[in-house]
Write an enzyme that holds these catalytic residues in place. Structure first.
Site, mmCIF file in Angstrom:
data_model
loop_
_atom_site.group_PDB
_atom_site.id
_atom_site.type_symbol
_atom_site.label_atom_id
_atom_site.label_comp_id
_atom_site.label_asym_id
_atom_site.label_seq_id
_atom_site.Cartn_x
_atom_site.Cartn_y
_atom_site.Cartn_z
ATOM 1 C CG HIS A 152 12.356 -6.232 -0.723
ATOM 2 N ND1 HIS A 152 13.160 -6.921 0.109
ATOM 3 C CD2 HIS A 152 11.175 -7.004 -0.796
ATOM 4 C CE1 HIS A 152 12.388 -8.069 0.430
ATOM 5 N NE2 HIS A 152 11.254 -8.132 -0.063
ATOM 6 C CE LYS A 190 10.121 -5.140 2.436
ATOM 7 N NZ LYS A 190 8.933 -5.230 2.829
HETATM 8 N N1 LIG Z 1 3.627 -11.308 3.090
HETATM 9 C C1 LIG Z 1 3.976 -11.343 1.954
HETATM 10 O O1 LIG Z 1 4.105 -12.179 1.170
HETATM 11 C C2 LIG Z 1 4.001 -10.031 1.154
HETATM 12 C C3 LIG Z 1 3.794 -8.852 1.922
HETATM 13 N N2 LIG Z 1 3.894 -7.355 1.299
HETATM 14 C C4 LIG Z 1 3.595 -6.393 2.217
HETATM 15 O O2 LIG Z 1 2.432 -5.880 1.997
HETATM 16 C C5 LIG Z 1 2.291 -4.443 2.085
HETATM 17 C C6 LIG Z 1 1.988 -3.880 0.831
HETATM 18 O O3 LIG Z 1 3.150 -3.850 0.003
HETATM 19 P P1 LIG Z 1 3.029 -3.276 -1.638
HETATM 20 O O4 LIG Z 1 1.664 -3.771 -2.118
HETATM 21 O O5 LIG Z 1 4.173 -3.183 -2.195
HETATM 22 O O6 LIG Z 1 2.845 -1.541 -1.084
HETATM 23 P P2 LIG Z 1 1.825 -0.538 -2.001
HETATM 24 O O7 LIG Z 1 2.290 0.782 -1.209
HETATM 25 O O8 LIG Z 1 1.998 -0.802 -3.505
HETATM 26 O O9 LIG Z 1 0.544 -0.704 -1.598
HETATM 27 C C7 LIG Z 1 -0.292 -0.488 -0.378
HETATM 28 C C8 LIG Z 1 -1.610 0.194 -0.484
HETATM 29 O O10 LIG Z 1 -2.222 0.256 0.572
HETATM 30 C C9 LIG Z 1 -2.910 1.543 0.645
HETATM 31 N N3 LIG Z 1 -3.097 1.740 2.145
HETATM 32 C C10 LIG Z 1 -2.365 2.183 2.671
HETATM 33 N N4 LIG Z 1 -3.122 2.513 4.157
HETATM 34 C C11 LIG Z 1 -4.363 2.020 3.896
HETATM 35 C C12 LIG Z 1 -5.432 2.093 4.478
HETATM 36 N N5 LIG Z 1 -5.544 2.322 6.045
HETATM 37 N N6 LIG Z 1 -6.781 1.486 4.151
HETATM 38 C C13 LIG Z 1 -6.592 0.934 2.775
HETATM 39 N N7 LIG Z 1 -5.326 1.059 1.929
HETATM 40 C C14 LIG Z 1 -4.393 1.597 2.557
HETATM 41 C C15 LIG Z 1 -1.712 2.344 -0.043
HETATM 42 O O11 LIG Z 1 -2.591 3.641 -0.380
HETATM 43 P P3 LIG Z 1 -1.684 4.840 -0.720
HETATM 44 O O12 LIG Z 1 -0.840 4.492 -2.016
HETATM 45 O O13 LIG Z 1 -2.624 5.978 -0.802
HETATM 46 O O14 LIG Z 1 -0.563 4.962 0.511
HETATM 47 C C16 LIG Z 1 -1.672 1.332 -1.257
HETATM 48 O O15 LIG Z 1 -2.626 1.312 -2.214
HETATM 49 C C17 LIG Z 1 3.930 -4.050 2.699
HETATM 50 O O16 LIG Z 1 4.048 -4.347 4.209
HETATM 51 C C18 LIG Z 1 4.641 -5.418 1.984
HETATM 52 O O17 LIG Z 1 5.920 -5.573 2.731
HETATM 53 C C19 LIG Z 1 4.204 -7.257 -0.120
HETATM 54 C C20 LIG Z 1 4.422 -8.322 -0.812
HETATM 55 C C21 LIG Z 1 4.193 -9.794 -0.357
HETATM 56 O O1 LIG Z 2 7.320 -5.360 0.362
HETATM 57 C C1 LIG Z 2 7.584 -6.289 -0.461
HETATM 58 O O2 LIG Z 2 7.352 -6.145 -1.571
HETATM 59 C C2 LIG Z 2 7.552 -7.761 0.344
HETATM 60 N N1 LIG Z 2 7.322 -7.762 1.463
HETATM 61 C C3 LIG Z 2 7.555 -9.060 2.406
HETATM 62 C C4 LIG Z 2 8.626 -8.858 3.427
HETATM 63 O O3 LIG Z 2 8.803 -7.624 3.917
HETATM 64 O O4 LIG Z 2 9.202 -9.899 3.863
HETATM 65 C C5 LIG Z 2 7.492 -10.078 1.691
HETATM 66 C C6 LIG Z 2 8.269 -10.094 0.411
HETATM 67 O O5 LIG Z 2 9.380 -10.008 0.714
HETATM 68 C C7 LIG Z 2 7.756 -9.060 -0.409
#
Ligand SMILES: NC(=O)C1=CN([C@@H]2O[C@H](COP(=O)(O)OP(=O)(O)OC[C@H]3O[C@@H](n4cnc5c(N)ncnc54)[C@H](OP(=O)(O)O)[C@@H]3O)[C@@H](O)[C@H]2O)C=CC1
Ligand SMILES: O=C(O)C1=N[C@H](C(=O)O)C[C@H](O)C1
Length: 250
Positions: A135, A139
């Site tokens: 990743h 992350k």
């Molecule tokens: N299931 C799937 O297919 C996927 C899952 N994910 C998961 O999604 C999550 C987010 O990933 P990613 O977008 O890369 O992370 P990022 O850090 O880019 O985005 C997370 C966002 O959420 C904000 N945030 C944190 N706490 C809160 C809250 N209480 N209320 C509102 N906003 C909040 C953060 O703000 P700040 O920057 O201020 O901390 C940030 O803007 C991870 O757990 C990742 O593993 C990601 C991609 C695919």
């Molecule tokens: O953090 C990410 O980017 C992603 N998180 C998910 C995971 O933990 O499996 C899904 C994907 O891999 C992207």
């Protein structure tokens, strides 16, 4: 027909910002709220959200889901870091709000869901199995939710087929060199600038190996799964773990 009223929590993040665009572009949905860190959760109720797409951080997801389930707002959750204890707490909130549905999807991309399904299918035929996930460097959790679930599915399939738990032959080594032990399946996590989300599932037996590899190259790959989840979760009370339950995989 009235549009599905959808909110995104974590709307300014890597996947959240893409989800905002996807919901806005969906003809059957209306984006009613886009929350970032520090925004009030009451915005969701004021906006009349039916579904909240939760894409934040393992430290934030429980508070957000407690609010949503407590207010009858269905959840589509991509945030990772799930444990048995966290799932039990979520289930207790759902028990108190029996018409509310929550989908937790370790991965919303069809290729990743298929990777997990293929891995489950292959598991019983090979003596050894290991998972490598790779990743981006932003992350927070390791191993990834997808890799953890993949390893659990492999372990379940091995056990169902009567295969023994894998024994690690290592007698000399540095801590961590053999990865995390997820139900007896080693899982190795790589964090590298330039990557997004990638996984290899490695199987081996006498004279042959099988590698199943999936690459997410852009966050757009997660959007069809998120939209499908939002459409389906409103009619699926309780907890659904894994997007495969909303796909006809045969
Ligand atoms: N299931 C799937 O297919 C996927 C899952 N994910 C998961 O999604 C999550 C987010 O990933 P990613 O977008 O890369 O992370 P990022 O850090 O880019 O985005 C997370 C966002 O959420 C904000 N945030 C944190 N706490 C809160 C809250 N209480 N209320 C509102 N906003 C909040 C953060 O703000 P700040 O920057 O201020 O901390 C940030 O803007 C991870 O757990 C990742 O593993 C990601 C991609 C695919
Ligand atoms: O953090 C990410 O980017 C992603 N998180 C998910 C995971 O933990 O499996 C899904 C994907 O891999 C992207």
């Amino acid at each position: 027909m009235s549009k599905l009223r959808v909110a995104v929590i974590g709307a300014h993040g890597r996947i959240g910002s893409e989800a905002v665009r996807a919901v806005e572009a969906a003809e059957d949905m209306e984006l009613v709220a886009a929350l970032g860190r520090g925004d009030e959760l009451e915005t969701l109720t004021r906006a009349g959200a039916q579904v909240a797409v939760e894409l934040t951080h393992p430290d934030s997801v429980m508070e957000n889901l407690e609010f949503c389930v407590g207010h009858g707002i269905h959840g589509v959750v991509g945030t990772t870091g799930w444990t048995e204890d966290r799932l039990a707490r979520l289930n207790s909130w759902l028990d108190a709000s029996p018409s509310t549905g929550v989908l937790i999807a370790p991965n919303f991309s069809i290729g990743a869901v298929l990777t997990m399904s293929f891995a489950r299918q292959a598991a019983r035929f090979f003596e050894s199995a290991e998972v490598v996930e790779l990743h981006h460097r932003g992350k927070a959790d390791a191993p990834s939710g997808t890799a953890t679930r993949t390893a659990q599915m492999i372990a379940e399939a091995r056990e169902a087929a009567g295969l023994p738990r894998q024994e690690d032959p290592t007698t000399h080594g540095l801590p961590g060199a053999r990865g995390a032990d997820v139900d007896g399946v080693p899982v190795h996590a790589v964090r590298l600038r330039g990557l997004l989300a990638h996984q290899e599932v490695l199987f081996g037996d006498t004279g042959e190996t099988l590698t199943i590899r999936h690459d997410s190259l852009h966050h757009s790959c997660f959007m069809p799964g998120i939209l499908l989840g939002a459409r389906r979760v409103v009619d699926t009370p309780g907890l659904t773990f894994g997007l495969e339950h909303f796909l006809d995989l045969g």
